[in-house]
Design a protein around this motif. Structure first.
Motif, mmCIF file in Angstrom:
data_model
loop_
_atom_site.group_PDB
_atom_site.id
_atom_site.type_symbol
_atom_site.label_atom_id
_atom_site.label_comp_id
_atom_site.label_asym_id
_atom_site.label_seq_id
_atom_site.Cartn_x
_atom_site.Cartn_y
_atom_site.Cartn_z
ATOM 1 N N GLU A 144 0.060 0.866 -11.140
ATOM 2 C CA GLU A 144 -0.637 -0.042 -10.219
ATOM 3 C C GLU A 144 -0.380 0.355 -8.767
ATOM 4 O O GLU A 144 -1.305 0.360 -7.934
ATOM 5 C CB GLU A 144 -0.179 -1.480 -10.469
ATOM 6 C CG GLU A 144 -0.886 -2.515 -9.612
ATOM 7 C CD GLU A 144 -0.299 -3.908 -9.767
ATOM 8 O OE1 GLU A 144 -0.760 -4.817 -9.044
ATOM 9 O OE2 GLU A 144 0.620 -4.098 -10.585
ATOM 10 N N ALA A 145 0.863 0.702 -8.457
ATOM 11 C CA ALA A 145 1.221 1.052 -7.087
ATOM 12 C C ALA A 145 0.500 2.316 -6.631
ATOM 13 O O ALA A 145 0.019 2.399 -5.490
ATOM 14 C CB ALA A 145 2.731 1.234 -6.975
ATOM 15 N N LEU A 146 0.418 3.320 -7.505
ATOM 16 C CA LEU A 146 -0.267 4.563 -7.139
ATOM 17 C C LEU A 146 -1.766 4.329 -6.946
ATOM 18 O O LEU A 146 -2.382 4.924 -6.046
ATOM 19 C CB LEU A 146 -0.026 5.629 -8.213
ATOM 20 C CG LEU A 146 1.399 6.187 -8.300
ATOM 21 C CD1 LEU A 146 1.538 7.098 -9.514
ATOM 22 C CD2 LEU A 146 1.778 6.946 -7.027
ATOM 23 N N LYS A 162 3.567 12.188 -8.456
ATOM 24 C CA LYS A 162 4.035 11.014 -9.190
ATOM 25 C C LYS A 162 3.218 10.764 -10.457
ATOM 26 O O LYS A 162 3.746 10.269 -11.456
ATOM 27 C CB LYS A 162 4.008 9.781 -8.278
ATOM 28 C CG LYS A 162 5.015 9.878 -7.136
ATOM 29 C CD LYS A 162 6.410 10.157 -7.679
ATOM 30 C CE LYS A 162 7.377 10.656 -6.642
ATOM 31 N NZ LYS A 162 8.702 11.001 -7.218
ATOM 32 N N GLN A 163 1.938 11.120 -10.436
ATOM 33 C CA GLN A 163 1.134 11.028 -11.654
ATOM 34 C C GLN A 163 1.644 12.017 -12.704
ATOM 35 O O GLN A 163 1.685 11.699 -13.902
ATOM 36 C CB GLN A 163 -0.342 11.310 -11.339
ATOM 37 C CG GLN A 163 -1.042 10.229 -10.546
ATOM 38 C CD GLN A 163 -1.411 9.007 -11.390
ATOM 39 O OE1 GLN A 163 -0.969 8.858 -12.513
ATOM 40 N NE2 GLN A 163 -2.222 8.122 -10.827
ATOM 41 N N ALA A 164 2.045 13.201 -12.253
ATOM 42 C CA ALA A 164 2.596 14.186 -13.192
ATOM 43 C C ALA A 164 3.911 13.693 -13.778
ATOM 44 O O ALA A 164 4.177 13.862 -14.975
ATOM 45 C CB ALA A 164 2.793 15.527 -12.482
ATOM 46 N N GLU A 179 0.816 -1.208 0.000
ATOM 47 C CA GLU A 179 0.000 0.000 0.000
ATOM 48 C C GLU A 179 0.855 1.266 0.000
ATOM 49 O O GLU A 179 0.407 2.330 -0.436
ATOM 50 C CB GLU A 179 -0.933 0.003 1.220
ATOM 51 C CG GLU A 179 -1.910 -1.160 1.231
ATOM 52 C CD GLU A 179 -2.836 -1.143 2.435
ATOM 53 O OE1 GLU A 179 -3.114 -0.037 2.968
ATOM 54 O OE2 GLU A 179 -3.278 -2.238 2.863
ATOM 55 N N LEU A 180 2.072 1.163 0.493
ATOM 56 C CA LEU A 180 2.965 2.319 0.563
ATOM 57 C C LEU A 180 4.133 2.211 -0.421
ATOM 58 O O LEU A 180 5.098 2.955 -0.330
ATOM 59 C CB LEU A 180 3.515 2.474 1.986
ATOM 60 C CG LEU A 180 2.658 3.225 3.001
ATOM 61 C CD1 LEU A 180 1.389 2.451 3.328
ATOM 62 C CD2 LEU A 180 3.415 3.515 4.292
ATOM 63 N N LEU A 181 4.036 1.284 -1.375
ATOM 64 C CA LEU A 181 5.170 1.012 -2.257
ATOM 65 C C LEU A 181 5.684 2.237 -3.008
ATOM 66 O O LEU A 181 6.905 2.349 -3.216
ATOM 67 C CB LEU A 181 4.812 -0.104 -3.242
ATOM 68 C CG LEU A 181 5.988 -0.627 -4.072
ATOM 69 C CD1 LEU A 181 7.081 -1.209 -3.179
ATOM 70 C CD2 LEU A 181 5.518 -1.663 -5.094
ATOM 71 N N PRO A 182 4.841 3.194 -3.437
ATOM 72 C CA PRO A 182 5.395 4.361 -4.128
ATOM 73 C C PRO A 182 6.388 5.177 -3.286
ATOM 74 O O PRO A 182 7.180 5.949 -3.848
ATOM 75 C CB PRO A 182 4.156 5.199 -4.470
ATOM 76 C CG PRO A 182 3.072 4.186 -4.614
ATOM 77 C CD PRO A 182 3.362 3.176 -3.531
#
Length: 449
Positions: free
Chosen positions: A399-401, A426-428, A296-299
């Protein structure tokens, strides 16, 4: 400020670099003459600094408006007197001072990675616990690369030849870069960075530096400063040092291994061990927490598109959440030690991770495991490389986000503002990456499709 002012005068500092750490781990801030710095007792920066991407862009307009004041106001930066580092590579006598960030009412800025780590450490403090951590940082040395379309090449060492093949633990191979590492050690000592062992890792011109164990916030600061220090030492010797998670095709990735244990603040004892030397229930539930919540916190452990190249099939990184004693094929390794030094090594984080966020995330996963009494899986005795035990790891940033966005644990402990802000950044980054045409596409698609 009294302690800080005394330091600046004692070291005859003429310039001060006032810095905060952004989501990526980049130092943002201002450079001020020492007199102005002392008079102003800190600085102000626009809130938007903490929503910058690795390319220097900002998040999309919708996220920007939801997370920041419409007037694009400043936050207040307060220097931490315990986070002052004299920079050995500058011409002028310069000190780097890490700042904490607050709003005008004195509340910590929730988007700040350093504040997030302090927030997690407060959870431990409220329980009478104190985390002890020891990071291990892997990195590559390469020739200076002026064309990002070209692959990275190993640098030329003292022998006049570039390294070839893999030289794991080779003393001679590490000695090829002695002048660079002598400067690195001298500069780290001058700054009070508590680095310990240097080893040659598996990859061509890949190295690892181990930090001595200590206070989690101090070690996060030290890793933040060390990355910059090593890059400067490398540039002095016409070499590039990179902490990219996977900088070279067909070579191992670079990790940030995090050793962690927890001390009872009253007794000074390691809570992972019982009085008779056996492993405590808290030890097992800490592992259970890492297994349950890392996905759940991988990013926060793998923050970039490149981070997930470490997780490709056949890569040397442990793409699993298994645990085992003295087992380097496990994502969670238990090194052999005395009961008082019993610790857990989290091998999931990449070297590209923000030190504040990766340490905070690892400690938070363990904390939630202890609080919720999460049971771990059975330890692995043999090879764990082919398994994805416990909860499976996401294998792409997208997937991680998505998993992080749906995590109730993230919302509860990290807060909506930080969670939404980090995901937006991170999406940006991801959108910017998708716009770039890769050399693979040109090589295999240009004349064939």
């Amino acid at each position: 400020m009294k302690k800080l002012v005394s330091y600046l005068k004692e070291h005859k500092i003429t310039e001060v670099e006032c810095v905060v750490c952004d989501m990526t781990g980049i130092a943002r801030g201002k450079i001020a003459p020492v007199g102005k710095f002392i008079d102003e007792k800190g600085m102000r920066l626009p809130e938007s600094v903490l929503l910058q991407t690795v390319t220097g862009d900002y998040v999309d307009d919708e996220s920007y408006d939801a997370l920041l004041d419409e007037a694009d106001i400043d936050f207040v930066c307060v220097p931490d007197e315990n986070a002052v580092f004299k920079l050995p590579w500058t011409i002028e006598a310069t000190a780097q001072v890490i700042h904490d960030t607050y709003d005008k009412m004195g509340n910590p800025i929730e988007l700040s990675p350093r504040n997030l780590l302090k927030k997690v450490l407060k959870l431990y403090d409220d329980k009478g616990w104190k985390p002890v951590v020891a990071p291990e940082m892997e990195f590559y040395l390469t020739r200076i690369n002026e064309d990002p379309d070209q692959p990275l090449i190993p640098p030329v060492g003292r022998s006049g030849r570039q390294e070839s093949g893999r030289q794991s633990f080779s003393i001679d191979a590490a000695n090829e870069y002695d002048p660079l590492f002598e400067d690195m050690y001298d500069w780290c000592e001058e700054q009070g960075l508590d680095i310990d062992t240097l080893i040659h890792e598996e990859g061509t011109a890949q190295m690892e530096i181990n930090f001595s164990h200590g206070d989690a916030l101090s070690l996060a600061d030290q890793v933040f400063v060390f990355k910059r220090t090593l890059r400067e030492a490398a540039l002095k010797h016409n070499v590039c040092a990179t902490f990219m998670a996977k900088p070279v095709t067909n070579e191992p990735g670079s990790a940030m291994h995090l050793h962690q244990s927890i001390v009872d603040t009253k007794s000074g004892n390691n809570i992972f061990s019982n009085e008779d030397g056996t492993k405590s229930p808290l030890f097992y539930s800490y592992i259970g927490g890492l297994q349950k919540f890392i996905p759940e916190l991988l990013p926060l452990f793998a923050p970039n598109v490149n981070s997930f190249r470490r997780f490709l099939p056949g890569a040397s990184a442990p793409v699993n959440l298994e645990w085992g004693e003295e087992n380097r094929t496990c994502g969670l390794r238990i090194p052999e030690s005395s009961p008082q030094n019993l610790r857990i090594e989290n091998r999931i984080a990449g070297a590209d991770a923000n030190s504040y966020l990766s340490i905070a995330a690892s400690l938070l996963c363990g904390y939630m495991g202890m609080v919720d009494d999460v049971k771990p899986s059975t330890p692995v005795q043999g090879r764990a490389n082919e398994t994805r035990g416990g909860a499976a790891l996401p294998l792409t940033l997208e997937e991680a986000l998505a998993i992080m966005a749906e995590s109730s644990a993230c919302r509860e402990y990290l807060g909506d503002i930080f969670t939404n802000g980090y995901i937006a950044v991170k999406q940006a980054d991801l959108e910017n990456y998708r716009r770039v045409i890769s050399s693979w596409e040109r090589e295999f698609l240009l004349l064939t499709v």
